[in-house]
Write a protein that holds these residues in place. Structure first.
Motif, short mmCIF file in Angstrom:
data_model
loop_
_atom_site.label_atom_id
_atom_site.label_comp_id
_atom_site.label_asym_id
_atom_site.label_seq_id
_atom_site.Cartn_x
_atom_site.Cartn_y
_atom_site.Cartn_z
N HIS A 67 0.85 -1.19 0.00
CA HIS A 67 0.00 0.00 0.00
C HIS A 67 0.88 1.24 0.00
N HIS A 68 0.79 2.01 -1.07
CA HIS A 68 1.67 3.16 -1.22
C HIS A 68 1.14 4.34 -0.41
N MET A 69 2.03 4.96 0.34
CA MET A 69 1.71 6.15 1.11
C MET A 69 2.14 7.40 0.32
N PRO A 70 1.80 8.60 0.78
CA PRO A 70 2.20 9.80 0.04
C PRO A 70 3.71 9.85 -0.19
N LYS A 71 4.10 10.41 -1.31
CA LYS A 71 5.51 10.48 -1.69
C LYS A 71 6.31 11.25 -0.63
N ASP A 72 7.47 10.69 -0.28
CA ASP A 72 8.39 11.30 0.69
C ASP A 72 7.75 11.49 2.07
N SER A 73 6.83 10.61 2.42
CA SER A 73 6.15 10.74 3.71
C SER A 73 6.88 10.02 4.85
N GLY A 74 7.61 8.95 4.54
CA GLY A 74 8.39 8.25 5.55
C GLY A 74 7.58 7.53 6.61
N PRO A 75 6.68 6.60 6.26
CA PRO A 75 5.90 5.89 7.27
C PRO A 75 6.80 5.10 8.22
N HIS A 76 6.51 5.20 9.51
CA HIS A 76 7.32 4.47 10.50
C HIS A 76 6.45 3.76 11.53
N GLY A 77 5.95 4.50 12.54
CA GLY A 77 5.10 3.86 13.55
C GLY A 77 3.79 3.38 12.95
N ILE A 78 3.28 2.24 13.44
CA ILE A 78 2.04 1.69 12.89
C ILE A 78 1.34 0.89 13.97
N GLU A 79 0.05 1.22 14.23
CA GLU A 79 -0.72 0.55 15.27
C GLU A 79 -2.21 0.59 14.94
N PHE A 80 -2.95 -0.37 15.49
CA PHE A 80 -4.40 -0.39 15.39
C PHE A 80 -5.02 0.23 16.64
N ASP A 81 -6.13 0.97 16.46
CA ASP A 81 -6.83 1.51 17.62
C ASP A 81 -7.90 0.52 18.08
N ALA A 82 -8.67 0.93 19.10
CA ALA A 82 -9.67 0.03 19.69
C ALA A 82 -10.80 -0.29 18.73
N ASP A 83 -10.98 0.54 17.71
CA ASP A 83 -12.02 0.30 16.71
C ASP A 83 -11.48 -0.42 15.48
N ARG A 84 -10.27 -0.98 15.61
CA ARG A 84 -9.63 -1.80 14.57
C ARG A 84 -9.27 -0.99 13.34
N ARG A 85 -9.00 0.30 13.54
CA ARG A 85 -8.55 1.15 12.44
C ARG A 85 -7.04 1.32 12.54
N LEU A 86 -6.39 1.33 11.40
CA LEU A 86 -4.93 1.36 11.35
C LEU A 86 -4.42 2.79 11.23
N TRP A 87 -3.42 3.12 12.08
CA TRP A 87 -2.81 4.45 12.09
C TRP A 87 -1.32 4.33 11.79
N VAL A 88 -0.78 5.36 11.14
CA VAL A 88 0.63 5.36 10.75
C VAL A 88 1.23 6.74 11.00
N THR A 89 2.46 6.78 11.49
CA THR A 89 3.17 8.06 11.57
C THR A 89 3.89 8.28 10.24
N LEU A 90 3.70 9.43 9.66
CA LEU A 90 4.44 9.82 8.45
C LEU A 90 5.55 10.75 8.91
N GLU A 91 6.66 10.15 9.28
CA GLU A 91 7.72 10.87 9.98
C GLU A 91 8.30 12.02 9.16
N PHE A 92 8.51 11.80 7.88
CA PHE A 92 9.15 12.84 7.07
C PHE A 92 8.23 14.03 6.82
N MET A 93 6.92 13.82 6.90
CA MET A 93 5.95 14.89 6.66
C MET A 93 5.48 15.56 7.95
#
Length: 360
Positions: A67-93
């Motif tokens: 799954h491609h993220m925004p260009k030059d975004s730098g995804p790093h941290g990744i976790e699911f919340d209590a509602d089973r939705r996925l979150w990602v830190t875009l470190e470079f952005m």
């Protein structure tokens, strides 16, 4: 499957050359980082390929969906919340985003900090300049809704409340470089300070305290709660120790046997039997004139749960098992117990996901 075997699965990012390793090749330059899964029923794992702007879904058989993220975004941290939705830190952005049904960001939070003293943008002088916190590690509070993240470049810990309000906590240690954050079983928040050589604690009423690690320049990496306890455990990359910290900040360190003199540690995790799993690998930053690519095996280590009640002076009584991984120059990063009960881990340097088979 044979119990104790180690399997590896290459992460073949689209349009990214395969990383090569071995005696004739220099240290690899991979970028496969964090790993997680949906603890409320997911049967796949998710990893981040930071320098390639990808989030990757990994099946239990090693099949990959990219799954491609925004260009030059730098995804790093990744976790699911209590509602089973996925979150990602875009470190470079400087953003934290929620991924929708199509695995594209459908909710975004700008976690950069206002900088009134920074130079104005001549094209938009009325706009307050911002500093990128470089959101690196991420975790959820016990409510499964409050997001906590580390501001790696600003020495801060951030919180995003369920209503979207962002609160920033500044660490007193200059150049602390916080990289990992987790909630304790009592609801307090704990973070590792890679360069600050300390563990930070944030209480429910927002009081921040830092606890110095006894070993000099230990470079703490991951920190996780001890099952059934309010203690936390963390790894010391350069200190080659695992350590326990109590709710009031008392730190006890345990040496980890070294397979050779230039090994360091990465992530750690508990399994469902309360055993500790670690990553130990050859430090690729320690070349010699005759050995530009440091040689030696990399390992996943299992430390028996008896360590939880053992004095450091009696560590020799604790059973410790080493599982050698097939690849070399792996530059280990994170390890967890996966949805199938096996121990899954990322190999940053060689762009691989691996598992130690511990369940039939």
């Amino acid at each position: 499957q044979t119990l104790g075997n180690v399997a590896e699965y290459p992460v073949l990012y689209p349009n990214v050359p395969t990383v090569e390793t071995g005696a004739c090749h220099p240290a690899p330059k991979g970028s496969t980082h964090e790993i997680t899964f949906d603890a409320k029923g997911g049967n796949t794992l998710w990893v981040t390929g930071q320098n390639y702007d990808y989030v990757v879904e990994v099946s239990e058989t090693g099949a990959m969906t990219y799954h491609h993220m925004p260009k030059d975004s730098g995804p790093h941290g990744i976790e699911f919340d209590a509602d089973r939705r996925l979150w990602v830190t875009l470190e470079f952005m400087g953003e934290i985003v929620r991924l929708g049904a199509n695995s594209e960001p459908d909710l975004r939070y700008d976690v950069r900090l206002d900088c009134p003293t920074c130079a104005k943008d001549p094209k938009d002088p009325a706009r307050t300049p911002k500093i990128n916190t470089h959101p690196h590690g991420m975790g959820f509070g016990l409510d499964g809704k409050t997001i906590w993240f580390t501001g790696k470049s600003t020495g801060t810990i951030g919180k995003i409340a369920p209503d979207g309000k962002i609160t920033t906590y500044v660490l007193k240690t200059v150049g602390s470089v916080p990289i990992y954050v987790r909630a304790g079983n009592d609801g307090t928040i704990w973070a590792t300070e890679l360069v600050g050589n300390a563990i930070a604690r944030i209480t429910s009423d927002g009081v921040v305290k830092e606890f110095a690690i006894p070993t000099h320049n230990s470079r703490p990496i991951a920190i996780v709660p001890e099952p059934g306890s309010n203690n936390m455990w963390f790894t010391e990359e350069a200190g080659n120790r695992v350590a326990r910290i109590t709710p009031d900040g008392v730190i006890t360190e345990y040496p980890v046997p070294m397979t050779q003199s230039n090994v360091i540690l990465a992530g750690l995790a508990f399994d469902n039997q309360k055993n500790i799993w670690l990553q130990q690998y050859i430090d690729q930053n320690k070349p010699t004139p005759t050995n530009p690519s440091p040689a030696g095996g990399d390992y996943i280590i299992r430390i028996d749960k008896s360590i939880l009640t053992t004095d450091p002076a009696d560590i020799s009584r604790v059973p410790i098992t080493f599982y050698k991984v097939p690849s070399t120059q792996t530059v280990m990063h994170r390890v967890i117990q996966g949805p199938d009960g096996n121990i899954w881990f990322t190999e940053l340097g060689v762009n691989k996901v691996g598992k130690v088979i511990i369940t039939p």
